[in-house]
Write an enzyme that holds these catalytic residues in place. Structure first.
Site, PDB file in Angstrom:
ATOM      1  N   MET A  49      66.844  37.096  14.176  1.00 14.23           N
ATOM      2  CA  MET A  49      66.362  38.480  14.122  1.00 14.23           C
ATOM      3  C   MET A  49      67.390  39.421  13.475  1.00 14.23           C
ATOM      4  O   MET A  49      67.042  40.246  12.632  1.00 14.23           O
ATOM      5  CB  MET A  49      66.021  38.980  15.530  1.00 14.23           C
ATOM      6  CG  MET A  49      65.420  40.376  15.535  1.00 14.23           C
ATOM      7  SD  MET A  49      65.192  41.051  17.179  1.00 14.23           S
ATOM      8  CE  MET A  49      63.878  40.033  17.820  1.00 14.23           C
TER       9      MET A  49
ATOM     10  N   LYS B 239      54.284  56.563  -1.628  1.00 11.65           N
ATOM     11  CA  LYS B 239      53.722  56.102  -0.354  1.00 11.65           C
ATOM     12  C   LYS B 239      54.717  55.173   0.343  1.00 11.65           C
ATOM     13  O   LYS B 239      55.647  54.661  -0.288  1.00 11.65           O
ATOM     14  CB  LYS B 239      52.399  55.386  -0.611  1.00 11.65           C
ATOM     15  CG  LYS B 239      52.506  54.149  -1.511  1.00 11.65           C
ATOM     16  CD  LYS B 239      51.144  53.660  -1.984  1.00 11.65           C
ATOM     17  CE  LYS B 239      51.286  52.436  -2.879  1.00 11.65           C
ATOM     18  NZ  LYS B 239      49.993  52.061  -3.476  1.00 11.65           N
TER      19      LYS B 239
ATOM     20  N   TYR C  81      68.690  28.251  15.177  1.00  6.49           N
ATOM     21  CA  TYR C  81      67.520  27.904  15.990  1.00  6.49           C
ATOM     22  C   TYR C  81      66.847  26.648  15.458  1.00  6.49           C
ATOM     23  O   TYR C  81      66.657  26.499  14.258  1.00  6.49           O
ATOM     24  CB  TYR C  81      66.496  29.034  15.941  1.00  6.49           C
ATOM     25  CG  TYR C  81      66.830  30.235  16.800  1.00  6.49           C
ATOM     26  CD1 TYR C  81      66.981  30.110  18.178  1.00  6.49           C
ATOM     27  CD2 TYR C  81      66.946  31.490  16.217  1.00  6.49           C
ATOM     28  CE1 TYR C  81      67.268  31.217  18.959  1.00  6.49           C
ATOM     29  CE2 TYR C  81      67.222  32.603  16.993  1.00  6.49           C
ATOM     30  CZ  TYR C  81      67.383  32.459  18.373  1.00  6.49           C
ATOM     31  OH  TYR C  81      67.660  33.550  19.140  1.00  6.49           O
TER      32      TYR C  81
HETATM   33  C1  LIG Z   1      50.246  51.912  -4.872  1.00  5.92           C
HETATM   34  C2  LIG Z   1      49.363  52.487  -5.894  1.00  5.92           C
HETATM   35  C3  LIG Z   1      49.865  52.844  -7.161  1.00  5.92           C
HETATM   36  C4  LIG Z   1      51.262  52.475  -7.618  1.00  5.92           C
HETATM   37  O1  LIG Z   1      51.287  51.093  -7.938  1.00  5.92           O
HETATM   38  P1  LIG Z   1      52.554  50.384  -8.602  1.00  5.92           P
HETATM   39  O2  LIG Z   1      52.063  49.026  -8.896  1.00  5.92           O
HETATM   40  O3  LIG Z   1      53.630  50.401  -7.574  1.00  5.92           O
HETATM   41  O4  LIG Z   1      52.927  51.156  -9.811  1.00  5.92           O
HETATM   42  C5  LIG Z   1      49.029  53.522  -8.029  1.00  5.92           C
HETATM   43  N1  LIG Z   1      47.743  53.813  -7.677  1.00  5.92           N
HETATM   44  C6  LIG Z   1      47.223  53.470  -6.483  1.00  5.92           C
HETATM   45  C7  LIG Z   1      45.808  53.818  -6.173  1.00  5.92           C
HETATM   46  C8  LIG Z   1      47.999  52.783  -5.563  1.00  5.92           C
HETATM   47  O5  LIG Z   1      47.477  52.408  -4.388  1.00  5.92           O
END
Ligand SMILES: *Cc1c(COP(=O)(O)O)cnc(C)c1O
Length: 380
Positions: A309, A41, A261
């Site tokens: 930035m 993801k 800044y």
């Molecule tokens: C993001 C996620 C994972 C992976 O988690 P890690 O801690 O990066 O291994 C697994 N299961 C679900 C449902 C997640 O949202």
């Protein structure tokens, strides 16, 4: 932003695919005979989902988890037909046809999502693949015990849904001693028993290392693949990411010179400062102003003043004059400073640092000795 054809860059994110693949093998062997999936993801935590998925495929990974439909669609052309993509956020209203056409497997988190996917199946007169998430103690996503019971009694469910997985998520897997982990596991088994024969999954990276009882049929690591071990003493996982930034300008300043800044820093005496080409728009946390550091070999170069930035200023007085020039690189993540170190300085978690880094740096993918230069426009 598309950096294809851009001949130079201010910063470079180096992703070591051989380390990624080695991490996958460590996890896969650790959980065998359970299946080791990969969570990709958020563009594989900012590292570029396509090259990451291709590398993992070569190690035998066939199951991938995205969070959103667009992430799965981005991966789709890269994947061969023997792969499965689960979509963790389930299904948005109106997305049903796209999921069904592509063969994506939604993780159905609520009764409403389940009913929407079932009506799509009825419309198509064929069962659709699905995973169901069960809520066991995190109060985030997943169906309640009452909905589990209702579905278990529903005889038409199996005509409409081809259930591939039931899953739940641990709230405190990073704290192995807490009894809540075992409570969630027990509760999960009790509820998953209502879906006999369907494979089960509970473990993210940390959960995978709690004990063999958490492996079940499938584990879902993300962060461990990308080089952050669940417990710091666990040595099998190796870093897969480094970040370096170019020096834009060097100046020698007398004592009492204000920097950046808000003038939050003033040189205590004569100092040599360098301004480098990474700032908060590159995902470097702004709160590391006057706190964090860059490195040159084993020399720490403190960040002075606020992070801008597109740049920040570091003190390079400890480097011998002549060793660093404008245009040279310093390390921001590397052998002397891990992702975990940066996250610690910024009072956040490595996940947040990693997922913010992906956008603006030139990316280089190493595999063995061969480096493939890819810029942010490529490979995603
Ligand atoms: C993001 C996620 C994972 C992976 O988690 P890690 O801690 O990066 O291994 C697994 N299961 C679900 C449902 C997640 O949202």
């Amino acid at each position: 932003m598309d950096m294809i054809g851009c001949p130079t860059f201010s910063s470079q994110l180096v992703i070591d695919l051989s380390a990624l693949r080695a991490n996958y093998r460590v996890l896969r062997d650790h959980v065998s005979p359970a299946e080791c999936a990969a969570v990709v993801k958020a563009d594989a935590y900012g590292l570029g989902a396509r090259p990451i998925v291709s590398a993992l495929y070569r190690e035998g990974c066939r199951t991938f988890f995205a969070a959103q439909l667009c992430e799965a669609m981005d991966l789709h052309p890269t994947l061969s037909v023997d792969c499965t993509i689960f979509i963790l956020n389930g299904i948005d209203p109106g997305g049903e046809a796209a999921y069904a056409d592509a063969g994506f497997v939604p993780v159905l988190n609520s009764h409403v999502q389940i009913e929407r996917w079932r009506s799509e199946a009825r419309r198509r007169c064929s069962a659709l693949p699905a995973a169901i998430q069960i809520e066991t103690g995190m109060s985030r996503l997943g169906i309640s015990e009452a909905v589990v019971e209702q579905l278990a009694e529903d005889r038409s469910l199996s005509d409409e849904l081809d259930l591939r997985l039931v899953l739940t998520h641990l709230a405190c897997a990073d704290e192995p001693r807490l009894p809540v982990n075992e409570e969630q596991l027990r509760r999960f088994h009790k509820l998953a028993d209502r879906f006999p024969g369907v494979p089960r999954s509970i473990a993210n990276s940390c959960g995978t290392f709690l004990s063999g009882a958490y492996h079940l049929e499938l584990v879902r690591p993300g962060i461990a693949l990308y080089g952050v071990p669940p417990q710091s003493e666990y040595l099998g996982i190796m870093p897969a990411v480094s970040l370096r930034s170019r020096i834009i300008q060097i100046r020698q300043l007398p004592g009492g010179s204000a920097v950046g800044y808000g003038h939050t820093y003033a040189t205590p005496n004569s100092r040599r400062l360098a301004t480098i080409g990474v700032g908060y728009a590159d995902g470097w946390p702004r709160r590391l102003g006057n706190v964090g550091a860059a490195w040159f070999r084993d020399i720490r170069l403190p960040i002075v003043g606020r992070i801008s930035m597109d740049s920040m200023t570091i003190d390079i007085s400890d480097v011998a004059a002549g060793d660093l020039h404008e245009g040279d690189f310093v390390d921001l993540i590397g052998p002397m400073q891990s992702l975990e170190d940066v996250a610690g300085d910024a009072e956040t978690i490595p996940y947040e640092i990693l997922t913010q880094l992906g956008r603006r740096h030139a990316r280089v993918y190493l595999d063995g000795n061969a480096g493939t230069a890819l810029t942010p426009g490529d490979g995603r």
